[in-house]
Write an enzyme that holds these catalytic residues in place. Structure first.
Site, mmCIF file in Angstrom:
data_model
loop_
_atom_site.group_PDB
_atom_site.id
_atom_site.type_symbol
_atom_site.label_atom_id
_atom_site.label_comp_id
_atom_site.label_asym_id
_atom_site.label_seq_id
_atom_site.Cartn_x
_atom_site.Cartn_y
_atom_site.Cartn_z
ATOM 1 N N PRO A 2 78.158 14.657 -43.865
ATOM 2 C CA PRO A 2 78.300 14.298 -42.633
ATOM 3 C C PRO A 2 77.549 15.364 -41.707
ATOM 4 O O PRO A 2 78.215 16.708 -41.718
ATOM 5 C CB PRO A 2 79.718 14.348 -42.499
ATOM 6 N N GLU A 3 76.723 14.971 -40.877
ATOM 7 C CA GLU A 3 76.120 16.039 -39.981
ATOM 8 C C GLU A 3 76.890 15.094 -38.514
ATOM 9 O O GLU A 3 77.450 14.329 -38.613
ATOM 10 C CB GLU A 3 74.625 15.883 -39.906
ATOM 11 N N LYS A 59 80.237 19.540 -36.853
ATOM 12 C CA LYS A 59 80.851 18.667 -37.881
ATOM 13 C C LYS A 59 82.131 18.473 -38.065
ATOM 14 O O LYS A 59 82.452 17.865 -39.099
ATOM 15 C CB LYS A 59 79.962 18.973 -38.968
ATOM 16 N N ARG A 256 68.113 25.000 -49.886
ATOM 17 C CA ARG A 256 68.038 23.799 -49.604
ATOM 18 C C ARG A 256 66.618 23.051 -49.855
ATOM 19 O O ARG A 256 65.668 23.605 -49.254
ATOM 20 C CB ARG A 256 68.563 23.293 -48.365
#
Length: 266
Positions: A2-3, A59, A256
């Site tokens: 979830p951003e 967030k 990432r």
DNA sequence: AATGGGACCTGCGCGC
DNA sequence: TGCGCGCAGGTCCCAT
């Protein structure tokens, strides 16, 4: 998962569906999620509270209760919420006065839930940068200037700007034609301005489409968002650029995975 | 002060 | 089929 757009979608749905309702009971199936207070006090403190409103900061999702306390939920990587019937795999289930359940789901159990009197003094919020959709162009460019770290890592730094994650950082950089590994201080004024505009654009686009359901994320009615079909580079390792049709590149930045087009992004 | 790497977790898809 | 590995949307802690 979830951003900002996904959490904002959840906030909007819950605002419509549960504000004004009272918490009738709480079932903690996985104590690891409850960071404060202890599980027993958490349950006791929540039971009987009425949900006044829902807010979002970065967030994080914040339930404002009529007791003056706040239920603070951070879904981290793999958390999501389902409103409706009780879910077997819920790590936390909250029974509402109308008989429905708010289920906290989390494949990886990395999420965090707190019941606190003053959430703004929690370290996370005290150090959080400005909201991505509230930050103006000039302020964005000013904050960018002089930063030596690469632009993608800066976008992911919540102290720099709140709400961007690995999906929308890659998407905004693609749309702005900027390589993710560029040093932030190397961006020309025009590039920084473009990045600011594309960032806002992609976040708003994602909110309109109820977020990206790339993996486990679902909106509160357990349905997928539709933004994942519109992503340009995120998760497209070994695929071609949607614009120039040549192969995309993949690198690791700040631990990432990162996709970008070596031709369209300078 | 700022930056990068590892830790926290679980599950999936891949190659062998 | 089974196993090990890489990878996954975030943040904190620590060493440098």
């Amino acid at each position: 998962m979830p951003e900002l757009p996904e959490v904002e979608t959840i906030r909007r749905e819950l605002t419509e569906q549960i504000s004004g309702k009272t918490i009738a009971g709480v079932c903690v199936a996985d104590q690891r999620l409850i960071k404060e207070p202890d599980a027993a006090s958490f349950k006791k403190g929540l039971r009987g509270s009425r949900i006044r409103s829902l807010a979002r900061r970065g967030k994080a999702l914040i339930f404002e209760l009529d007791t003056g306390k706040f239920l603070v939920v951070h879904l981290r990587i793999a958390g999501w919420l389902i409103l409706g019937r009780r879910q077997k795999k819920a790590r936390l289930a909250i029974a509402l006065s109308d008989g429905t359940w708010l289920n906290y789901m989390d494949q990886r159990a990395l999420g965090e839930v707190r019941l606190v009197a003053d959430y703004l003094s929690l370290p996370f919020f005290a150090t959080l940068g400005p909201e991505a959709l509230c930050l103006g162009r000039e302020e964005f460019c000013r904050r960018l200037s002089g930063r030596k770290t690469c632009i993608k890592n800066l976008l992911l730094n919540q102290k720099f700007i709140a709400g961007i994650g690995n999906i929308y950082a890659q998407e905004a950089l693609f749309l702005a034609g900027i390589r993710p590994q560029r040093q932030a201080l190397s961006l020309k004024a025009r590039e920084a301005a473009s990045l600011h505009a594309k960032l806002r654009g992609v976040l708003k686009e994602a909110i309109r489409h109820k977020g990206s359901s790339v993996d486990v994320y679902r909106s509160t009615d357990n349905r997928k968002g539709s933004m994942q079909a519109r992503l340009r580079v995120y998760g497209k390792k070994n695929q071609d650029c949607p614009v120039c049709r040549k192969p995309l590149s993949w690198v690791v930045l700040g631990g990432r995975g990162t996709c970008y087009c070596p031709r369209c992004q300078i």
